[in-house]
Motif scaffolding. Structure first.
Motif, short mmCIF file in Angstrom:
data_model
loop_
_atom_site.label_atom_id
_atom_site.label_comp_id
_atom_site.label_asym_id
_atom_site.label_seq_id
_atom_site.Cartn_x
_atom_site.Cartn_y
_atom_site.Cartn_z
N GLN A 207 -23.04 -40.35 109.88
CA GLN A 207 -23.84 -41.53 110.21
C GLN A 207 -23.18 -42.36 111.31
O GLN A 207 -23.85 -42.97 112.13
CB GLN A 207 -24.03 -42.39 108.96
N ASN B 54 -28.46 -46.64 110.40
CA ASN B 54 -29.19 -46.95 109.17
C ASN B 54 -30.68 -46.77 109.39
O ASN B 54 -31.20 -47.12 110.45
CB ASN B 54 -28.92 -48.39 108.73
N LYS C 92 -30.79 -45.50 102.05
CA LYS C 92 -29.34 -45.37 102.23
C LYS C 92 -28.85 -46.24 103.38
O LYS C 92 -29.54 -46.40 104.39
CB LYS C 92 -28.99 -43.90 102.51
N ASN D 276 -25.11 -48.00 105.44
CA ASN D 276 -23.67 -48.03 105.66
C ASN D 276 -23.35 -49.28 106.45
O ASN D 276 -23.67 -49.38 107.64
CB ASN D 276 -23.26 -46.77 106.43
N TYR E 128 -20.58 -50.41 107.51
CA TYR E 128 -19.59 -50.23 108.57
C TYR E 128 -20.24 -49.70 109.85
O TYR E 128 -19.79 -50.01 110.95
CB TYR E 128 -18.46 -49.32 108.09
#
Lengths: 347, 370
Positions: free
Chosen positions: B27, B295, B301, B303, B305
């Protein structure tokens, strides 16, 4: 289906909500918000500009966003304080920095048959249709604070700051400082506005004409302090030399000064960098008075009284003596700045 | 004799292929790749971009100065916002476009409290931390307003937050009676500039602190799991005993808290506020940071970061463009190019095509060999 209906309902509520909120905040009061204006206007014959039956002169005031700068806040407050019912006016105010929205509202106000349309255009162009419509409807247009590009016959008067003269005064002052070399960070206002064009024009000419006048960078910060700080910081980071910051309003000059402070670069009367700002903020006067800034070009925001006098004259049948009236302005630097001037012009 | 020679080559090739594949599937690939590209560009064009020097500021404190420091410093508000925006995106499948206006409200509340209603105040009238706390509460209430519309009235997030987007700056102006207050107390500006004796800009510490807080929250609570499951399928989350409405509301309130901290940083940089200009268009950058972080803007889902990295990439891009004297009015155009690339690359049609192209080449090669 249920969802759709609910969504539609909420959308309507959102619209109403935003209108109400804007009205409450005193920022945007669209003309359509005052449905009673046409009603009280009914007996008015716009062609001869007689006051309405209730003795009130109807005016539509289109201004920029009062939160844009301290200058605009003072300007807007003065207009609102002058055009009151106590003073014989029925006024509708609209504030927006978007010229397209201003134009739409102006047309609405003309349809509502206001006697006078007071206009501080966000951009200098695009007003031809509005001015023609106003002339056809018999609405008299008075420009305040900012000019637009149109033939003089299209408006009855203009009470404005002479922006090119402001720029010229500032550049002349800068030239009088007699520096060997002028390495200028030029922070511009909202591109295309009267203030930006006038203040940029004089400096552009000078930089083009003189070999020892250079732009280190020329960027617009859109009147924003934080953006101005970023621009100056990026010049410092890239290690370029400069000795003049010419910011087109006080807020941006303040942001620039903050960037200098953060890097330990001295500025002001005894400093390495000359800081120049514009407008009328009292705190900026104090910066100049204290020698932390070198120059502030006064842009007088208080045109309301002059506009008021012109309207009263026009209603009495007297044309204004001059079509374009410039508000008294001058440049201030630390040396001859008496406290009296701070109190007189500071807003 | 030819087979043993070719085999290892093929193996290496396929290993490389799968490594590349694994890399691109990560990702964080997109934001990292964008960052590497920007760094490479600056290294080639002018390595002095990365120079950092110690200077003395006008208060006599030693301070770090340089483009990299500027990037880290100026990205702070955006990083903090993008974390909250990621949670909102994940849980509700939409974005909050009112964060810029809400920052104006938070900043206005803080200035109103510390200036005590004065237009030009030289001393603070209220403890700064108390003022910040009140601003966070106010901001979370506005977040709850947005969250309620989204979670309980099931309005599309962009439409629901349009209300505050339109009204927020007027509310901010109203809080201070349309005045533009200025706070001159030097200690008010510590948070936005430098703490005495510390050469690193304070916003960098604040940002690290916020990231740490979210790292702890995601590690030791079920916030991440719940948010994700509500975003992927709200009804199955409900069947599993979660309350999707409450989780959505919660993420909007968390974003509200992020907004207050970001607004506080912004006003303490200068000690003043300009309602119509403060954090203008920052909502677009925050959404872009979430997208850059890989994202899914449709929720599910996530993330944080990735978003944090995305925010730094955006600031890196902005600072680079400033360095090369690109007019600041043209910045949105460059960002638009990035957005177009991202959106096209992440479109399902393109993704499918890309994986098919990648999948086919080694297969074909294998056939030809045999």
């Amino acid at each position: 289906m249920k969802m759709k209906k609910l969504l539609a309902l909420m959308l309507c509520l959102a619209l109403v909500g935003s209108l109400a909120a804007c009205g409450g905040g005193g920022e945007e009061t669209p003309a359509t918000d005052a449905p009673d204006t046409p009603a009280t206007d009914a007996p008015t014959t716009p062609a001869d500009d007689a006051p309405a039956a209730d003795g009130l002169i109807t005016v539509g005031v289109i201004n920029n966003d009062p939160n844009e700068s301290g200058y605009r806040t003072a300007n807007d407050a003065a207009m609102r304080a002058t055009f009151t019912e106590a003073n014989g006016y029925k006024a509708t105010f609209y504030n927006n920095n978007d010229a397209a929205q201003q134009i739409a509202t102006a047309q609405q106000m003309i349809q509502d048959e206001v006697d006078f349309l007071l206009l501080s255009p966000a951009s200098t162009t695009g007003w031809d249709t509005v001015l023609q419509d106003a002339q056809a409807a018999g609405t008299q247009v008075i420009l305040f604070d900012r000019m637009l590009e149109a033939d003089e016959s299209m408006y009855v008067a203009a009470v404005v700051s002479d922006m090119p003269a402001e720029g010229k005064t500032a550049v002349d002052w800068l030239e009088a400082q007699g520096l060997d070399e002028y390495n200028i960070i030029h922070i511009q206002g909202h591109m295309g506005s009267d203030a930006q064009l006038g203040r940029t024009g004089a400096l552009d000419e000078k930089v083009a004409a003189e070999a020892n006048w250079n732009y280190v960078t020329q960027q617009t910060a859109d009147w924003d302090e934080a953006t101005a700080k970023t621009i100056v910081q990026s010049v410092i980071d890239s290690g370029k030399d400069f000795n003049v910051i010419y910011a087109e309003n006080n807020g941006m000059a303040r942001g620039a000064a903050a960037a200098l402070d953060a890097n330990g670069i001295t500025h002001g009367v005894d400093g390495d960098v000359i800081i120049m700002g514009f407008d009328s903020d009292k705190w900026a006067f104090e910066e100049v008075l204290a020698g932390r800034w070198n120059y502030m070009g006064l842009c007088n925001p208080l045109q309301a009284d002059t506009v008021d006098a012109i309207i009263k004259d026009l209603v009495a049948g007297n044309e204004p003596a001059e079509k374009i009236i410039y508000t008294p302005e001058q440049g201030f630097d630390a040396a001859p700045l008496p406290q009296a001037d701070v109190d007189k012009y500071g807003t | 004799m030819t087979a043993p020679v070719k085999d290892p080559v093929k193996k290496v090739e396929s290993a490389r292929e799968s490594f590349f594949k694994r890399l691109t599937r990560q990702q964080l690939f997109i934001p990292l790749a964008a960052l590497v590209l920007l760094v490479l560009f600056n290294l080639i064009a002018d390595p002095s971009f990365f120079a950092v020097s110690i200077k003395e500021n006008s208060l006599g404190n030693p301070v770090l100065s340089g483009n990299i420091i500027s990037v880290l410093d100026n990205a702070s508000e955006l990083v903090i916002l993008s974390i909250g925006m990621t949670l909102v995106t994940a849980s509700s499948g939409g974005q909050d476009i009112s964060v810029g206006a809400a920052m104006a409200i938070a900043g206005s509340v803080i200035l109103r409290l510390v200036c005590g209603g004065q237009v030009n105040a030289d001393t603070m009238h209220m403890n700064l931390f108390l003022a910040l706390f009140i601003a966070i509460v106010v901001s979370m209430l506005f977040g709850a307003f947005n969250g309620t519309l989204v979670a309980y009235f099931k309005i599309q997030p962009m439409v629901a937050t349009l209300i505050l987007y339109t009204a927020g700056r007027s509310i901010a102006a109203w809080i201070n009676n349309n005045e533009l207050p200025i706070m001159n107390d030097i200690s008010f500006k510590y948070a936005g500039t430098f703490l005495p004796g510390i050469p690193v800009p304070t916003p960098i510490f604040v940002t690290l602190f916020v990231i740490l807080l979210f790292w702890l929250a995601l590690k030791f609570t079920n916030l991440g799991l719940y948010t994700q499951s509500v975003g992927i399928n709200a009804s199955s989350a409900r069947l599993n005993g979660l309350n999707p409405q409450f989780i959505k509301l919660l993420t909007y309130m968390i974003l509200g808290a992020c907004v207050a901290v970001a607004g506080f940083l912004r006003v303490s940089r200068s000690g003043s506020i300009n309602y119509s200009r403060i954090a203008e268009n920052i909502e677009m950058d925050a959404i872009l940071a979430v997208a850059l972080g890989g994202n899914a803007l449709g929720g599910g889902k996530f993330n944080i970061y990735g978003s944090v990295l995305g925010a730094y990439v955006i600031q890196f891009l902005t600072t680079t463009l400033y360095k090369y004297d690109v007019a600041s009015t043209a910045l949105p155009a460059y960002k638009a190019v990035v957005v177009i690339l991202l959106v096209v690359l992440s479109a399902p049609v393109v993704r499918e095509k890309l994986t098919r192209v990648k999948g086919r080449t080694p297969a074909k090669a294998a056939k030809e060999v045999s």
